[in-house]
Scaffold this motif. Structure first.
Motif, PDB file in Angstrom:
ATOM      1  N   VAL A  89       0.824  -1.319  -0.096  1.00  0.00           N
ATOM      2  CA  VAL A  89       0.109  -0.104  -0.109  1.00  0.00           C
ATOM      3  C   VAL A  89       0.993   1.420   0.280  1.00  0.00           C
ATOM      4  CG1 VAL A  89      -1.642   1.348   1.346  1.00  0.00           C
ATOM      5  CG2 VAL A  89      -1.867  -1.032   1.138  1.00  0.00           C
ATOM      6  N   THR A  90       0.508   2.283  -0.832  1.00  0.00           N
ATOM      7  CA  THR A  90       1.377   3.505  -0.926  1.00  0.00           C
ATOM      8  C   THR A  90       0.360   4.534  -0.350  1.00  0.00           C
ATOM      9  OG1 THR A  90       0.584   4.020  -3.068  1.00  0.00           O
ATOM     10  CG2 THR A  90       2.770   2.843  -2.738  1.00  0.00           C
ATOM     11  N   LEU A  91       0.922   5.266   0.682  1.00  0.00           N
ATOM     12  CA  LEU A  91       0.190   6.553   1.157  1.00  0.00           C
ATOM     13  C   LEU A  91       0.627   7.652   0.111  1.00  0.00           C
ATOM     14  CD1 LEU A  91       0.441   5.921   4.998  1.00  0.00           C
ATOM     15  CD2 LEU A  91      -1.370   5.097   3.550  1.00  0.00           C
ATOM     16  N   LEU A  92      -0.115   8.200  -0.520  1.00  0.00           N
ATOM     17  CA  LEU A  92       0.076   9.032  -1.544  1.00  0.00           C
ATOM     18  C   LEU A  92      -0.621  10.571  -1.200  1.00  0.00           C
ATOM     19  CD1 LEU A  92       1.464   9.784  -4.375  1.00  0.00           C
ATOM     20  CD2 LEU A  92      -0.751   9.054  -5.321  1.00  0.00           C
ATOM     21  N   GLY A  93       0.076  11.717  -1.601  1.00  0.00           N
ATOM     22  CA  GLY A  93      -0.464  12.932  -1.439  1.00  0.00           C
ATOM     23  C   GLY A  93       0.467  14.145  -1.360  1.00  0.00           C
ATOM     24  N   PRO A  94      -0.084  15.322  -1.306  1.00  0.00           N
ATOM     25  CA  PRO A  94       1.051  16.427  -1.408  1.00  0.00           C
ATOM     26  C   PRO A  94       1.586  16.596  -0.178  1.00  0.00           C
ATOM     27  CG  PRO A  94      -1.419  17.012  -1.323  1.00  0.00           C
ATOM     28  CD  PRO A  94      -1.484  15.499  -1.420  1.00  0.00           C
ATOM     29  N   SER A  95       2.846  17.189  -0.024  1.00  0.00           N
ATOM     30  CA  SER A  95       3.394  17.611   1.208  1.00  0.00           C
ATOM     31  C   SER A  95       2.459  18.106   2.187  1.00  0.00           C
ATOM     32  CB  SER A  95       4.686  18.492   0.811  1.00  0.00           C
ATOM     33  OG  SER A  95       5.649  17.877  -0.086  1.00  0.00           O
ATOM     34  N   GLY A  96       2.832  17.525   3.443  1.00  0.00           N
ATOM     35  CA  GLY A  96       1.775  18.109   4.435  1.00  0.00           C
ATOM     36  C   GLY A  96       0.495  17.440   4.541  1.00  0.00           C
TER      37      GLY A  96
END
Length: 543
Positions: free
Chosen positions: A32-39
């Protein structure tokens, strides 16, 4: 491997919510990858599961063990959760060899483990190996250099890799010199006889203590394996080090120091050190960000193989959507602490929950186009780019009016749920408010300030992936090449359509001139979003 379940997990500092009531289930053996913009809260989520950060509220379960529960006051420390953590900074000890770095954590383990007769276990393994004396001689012959000298280090590594044994056992096997004796078969039988005597001696010693030895040479008393709090033996440590070094292919670097290794080799050492204690779950926080582009590609491939070889559950933090797409079995996309979508990579790409997900996943980014129209039978008649009338045909039948009613009801339910949460004094109003994602509609002149228009149920957003844009002689849309960036295998083209710009990926070694007039068609799936809420409605084709 265990599954991981997060129930209503929240982490906040004052009124700033890093993670906002997150519910998530990570299946066993998943990547599983936890993805998202910084912060966005992805690293905080990872650290809470690992025990490095304490949630404000919620419940975390790893396998059958509750490792955190704010209501019950449970918070198991990180070293008891049997998880491995690979940081962005490799954190290798510069004054230790590769072997010492990998074995460092193992040497400090002291816990309840079976009492084992390692002498008997090693003797049994030697019996098994020496019985295959022809193969040992064959391996030994391959380890002579051009001058006819035996390379002992090479021989040890070949034996370790072939038989999955420790260095101590490999040296014993090599020390019998079966390739030099006149009758290797007789010599092997002699060794086997000596080893069997050791086994019998160990069994007799166990009997004096009122125990027996089982098939794994563990002490057994009254039908149960005897346990004791102890450290790992040198044999156990070495076996673990050799096992993981073989997986990540660093067996030849054991005597080197980190400064003598490349970035990719240091990364492998860090992975080996994390794998050595056999964690039930492996957490990785942007572990490839320090590597160059080519090496990152190679290490992605290695991590995929590593996941398959170890059978572990991997949880991987990244802000690189390409990494997430290529590595994961499931992507968990987070924004402002809120879960946006949790699905397989191609589902996230092809059926994004909302315009934020669609925009974040995909390279080059998706094209957004404002569309106005209504449903006519099964199809929608839409006005796009001011001058073009589109017929949108949903792949699955849908009643847009009913969908919009459900969408409005969903917003009401979210507001009610938030109001209900605030009744609990332990919750506070969210300071970092959730803001509706504003689609970027690419235009030739983006300096012009437009008046905010009132959005109605007849306003939609079309999501057009770059591979859907086709330049064909008979294309119905007239455009002009604004820019063209060939890479050999494909060309990324930006096309001017009136005052708007769209990006297309044209496969093949084709060169376009700036200002060239082209005809464009949209072939394949196009995604329809609500302009009012930004949520996914359906996919379809357009004419």
């Amino acid at each position: 491997m265990p599954k991981i379940t997060l129930t209503d997990v929240t982490k906040r500092w004052g009124n700033f919510y890093a993670v906002d009531h997150l519910n998530l289930e990570i299946k066993d053996n998943a990547f599983v990858t936890l993805l998202g913009p910084s912060g966005c809260g992805k690293t905080t989520t990872l650290r809470m599961i690992a025990g490095l950060e304490t949630p404000t509220s919620g419940r975390i379960v790893i396998g059958d063990t509750v490792v955190f529960d704010s209501e019950m006051g449970i918070n198991i420390p990180p070293n008891k959760r049997k998880v491995g953590f690979l940081f962005q900074n490799y954190a290798l000890w510069p004054n230790m060899t590769v072997y010492q770095n990998v074995s460092f954590g193992l040497a400090n383990i002291k816990e309840k483990m079976p009492v084992v007769s390692f002498e008997a276990r090693t003797a049994q393994r030697i019996c098994e190996l020496v019985g295959d004396w022809k193969k040992i001689i064959e391996i030994t012959k391959d380890c002579f250099d051009k001058k006819g000298n035996l390379n002992n280090d090479k021989l040890y590594l070949r034996l370790i890799d072939t038989y999955t044994i420790s260095m101590y056992t490999a040296k014993k096997i090599a020390g019998y010199r079966l390739n030099l004796v006149a009758d290797p078969q007789a010599e092997s039988q002699k060794v086997i006889s000596e080893m069997k005597q050791i086994i019998e001696s160990e069994k007799a010693l166990a009997q004096k203590k009122g125990c027996t030895l089982n098939e794994n040479f563990e002490y057994v008393k009254n039908g149960e394996v005897v346990y004791a709090v102890r450290k790992l033996s040198k044999e156990e440590i070495d076996l673990s080090v050799r096992r993981v070094s073989r997986i990540v292919k660093i067996g030849m670097f054991m005597d080197r120091y980190p400064a003598e290794l490349s970035g990719g080799q240091q990364q492998r050492v860090a992975i080996a050190r994390t794998l050595a204690p056999e964690p039930s779950v492996l957490f990785m926080d942007e572990p490839l960000s320090n590597l160059d582009a080519k090496l990152r590609l190679e290490m992605r491939s290695e991590l995929q193989r590593l996941h398959l070889d170890t059978g572990s559950t991997f949880v991987y933090v990244t802000h690189d959507q390409m990494e997430a797409m290529t590595l994961a079995t499931a992507i968990c996309l987070i924004d402002n602490g809120v879960l946006q979508q949790y699905d397989a990579p191609l589902t996230v790409y092809g059926r994004p929950n909302n315009t934020f997900v669609a925009d974040f996943v995909g390279n080059p980014s998706i094209n957004f186009a404002e569309a106005t129209g209504s449903q006519n039978g099964d199809d929608l008649t839409l006005k796009v780019w001011k001058d073009y009338d589109f017929t949108f045909t949903p792949i699955e039948k849908i009643n847009i009016g009913e969908w919009q009613q459900q969408d409005a009801l969903h917003d009401v339910e979210l507001e009610n749920a938030r109001a209900e949460l605030l009744k609990d004094k332990r919750n506070v109003e969210k300071g970092n408010k959730d803001v509706k994602f504003k689609c970027h509609i690419a235009k030739l002149d983006e300096t012009e300030i437009e008046d905010e228009k009132e959005i109605t149920d007849n306003d939609f957003i079309l999501g057009i992936r770059p591979e859907t844009v086709k330049i064909t002689p008979n294309g119905k849309i007239q455009g002009e090449v604004y820019s063209a960036m060939p890479t050999g295998m494909e060309t990324t083209v930006r096309i001017k359509i009136g005052e708007f710009l769209i990006t297309g990926v044209i496969f093949g070694g084709i060169t376009y001139q700036l200002g060239q007039k082209v005809n464009v068609d949209l072939e394949g799936k196009v995604i329809l979003f609500s302009q009012k809420s930004g949520r996914f409605i359906t996919t379809g084709t357009v004419k």
